[in-house]
Design a protein around this motif. Structure first.
Motif, short mmCIF file in Angstrom:
data_model
loop_
_atom_site.label_atom_id
_atom_site.label_comp_id
_atom_site.label_asym_id
_atom_site.label_seq_id
_atom_site.Cartn_x
_atom_site.Cartn_y
_atom_site.Cartn_z
N ALA A 1 35.56 6.13 16.18
CA ALA A 1 34.82 5.12 16.83
C ALA A 1 33.33 5.06 16.45
N GLU B 1 37.05 3.30 26.93
CA GLU B 1 35.91 2.73 25.99
C GLU B 1 34.61 2.44 26.86
N ARG C 1 37.89 10.13 24.16
CA ARG C 1 39.28 10.60 24.54
C ARG C 1 39.20 11.68 25.53
N ARG D 1 42.56 7.44 27.21
CA ARG D 1 41.54 6.83 26.10
C ARG D 1 40.41 5.90 26.75
N GLN E 1 34.14 4.78 21.92
CA GLN E 1 35.51 5.10 22.54
C GLN E 1 35.58 6.62 22.54
#
Length: 371
Positions: free
Chosen positions: A122, A53, A46, A51, A44
């Motif tokens: 993550a 993935e 930012r 956000r 993941q």
């Protein structure tokens, strides 16, 4: 073991925020139908306020999927001087993702996102990710639907849509598309080149054509040109909630003279037999309770793939005030012990049936208005 995506392969002299060049191979549309990797790992990022993935194909393949702003894109890896670069699609769906160490560049159509940074939370090992996925699956089995002729099964979990059809010969797993509201329910829709998938879930009671079990939702699948129909949700959801008041037993209406009792142990407000279902953590079993006419009772319910069983039942032992009430109570308790199935009719009536038929018919008790 495949190299971790986030490893920087070469020293970087700078960090690009956008990527130029022609459309890259691969496909990209919201909820693309490309297969997800099967190892359960994901990274993941930012990217400004978004956000993101990222999932790469297990075993070092060149496929990947990217989830950003409620959309899923199927990508393929392309040559890069450093890091790992993926792209796909064209026009407004043209996506390019270039990971270098703990940073990445992302563009979707004409939009160039701020530099993406991997989330510290993550950075799990593959083993951690697999354990987390297993724990999540155990605590959240997801939404399930199925149909017959040919047999198909659908499972929706947070972030994933998995479909099996043609008796398991065809399997599809993809990122869960954004949910769309439709009349009476909701929809998931996905396209990938010439392929398309649409799942409509309508909150309308459905009876499975093979098992006879009732479900709360009617589900329609449209995969390319094929349309398949079936049922979805948890059968227990049809039973849980407000109390059910019995209207008839074995085809005989519960009359007012029989149904009204003034036994202090039951209360003057009691009007004949009733049922209230309450689930344990697993909805397939729980407690059933209510009035049997002259007394209160409690017991268990069990739902299997094809049956509903009630009991054993236990209750208070207050005497009935009339023979009619005593006969009604006895008839109700015998019918309850014989229940092996149920259905909810289009008009909302609950029918509890046994091997010999003789259904108990009940309706929800309307909520009382506050004075």
């Amino acid at each position: 073991m495949r190299r971790i995506l986030l490893l920087c392969l070469l020293a970087l002299s700078g960090c690009e925020t956008g990527i130029s060049g022609p459309a890259l191979p691969g496909s990209s549309l919201a909820g693309g139908l490309g297969l997800l990797p099967d190892d359960g790992t994901a990274t993941q990022f930012r990217c400004g306020s978004s956000r993101v993935e990222f999932r790469a194909q297990a075993g070092g393949g060149d496929k990947a999927q990217l989830l950003v702003d409620g959309r899923a894109f199927a990508l393929r890896q392309v040559a890069a001087a450093s890091g790992a670069r993926y792209g796909g699609g064209a026009g407004p769906d043209r996506v390019q993702f270039w990971n270098k160490g703990n940073d990445a560049s992302l563009s979707v159509g004409d939009r160039v996102y701020p530099t993406c940074q991997v989330l510290a939370s993550a950075q799990n090992t593959a083993q951690d990710a697999i354990q987390n996925a297993a724990q999540a699956a155990a605590s959240d089995p997801g939404y399930r639907a199925a149909g017959n002729e040919p047999a198909w099964a659908l499972r929706l979990t947070p972030g994933t849509l998995a479909l099996q059809l043609d008796y398991g010969a065809t399997r599809l797993e993809t990122a869960l598309p954004a949910r769309q509201d439709i009349a009476g329910g909701y929809r998931y829709e996905s396209r990938d080149g010439s392929r398309s998938l649409r799942v409509d879930v309508v909150r309308q009671a459905c009876r499975d054509s093979m098992s006879g079990m009732s479900f709360p939702d009617t589900v329609t699948l449209q995969l390319d040109s094929r349309e398949l129909r079936g049922c979805g949700g948890e059968p227990a959801d049809l039973l849980l909630g407000a109390e059910w008041r019995v209207e008839s037993i074995g085809g005989q209406a519960v009359g007012v003279n029989q149904a009204v009792g003034v036994n202090p142990a039951v209360g003057v407000a009691e009007r004949g037999p009733s049922l209230l279902f309450a689930a344990e953590p697993e909805k397939a079993r729980g407690r059933v309770s209510g009035s049997s006419g002259c007394n209160r009772y409690t017991g268990v319910y069990r739902l299997t793939g094809e049956t509903l069983q009630l009991g054993p039942l236990a209750g208070t032992r207050m005497a009935c005030l009339s023979q009619d009430m005593a006969d009604l109570e006895r008839q109700f308790l015998v019918a309850m012990e014989a229940v092996r199935g149920f259905e909810v009719a289009a008009d909302g009536a609950l029918r509890l049936t046994g091997p010999e038929g003789g259904p108990i018919v009940a309706r929800r008790v309307a909520a009382r208005r506050a004075d």
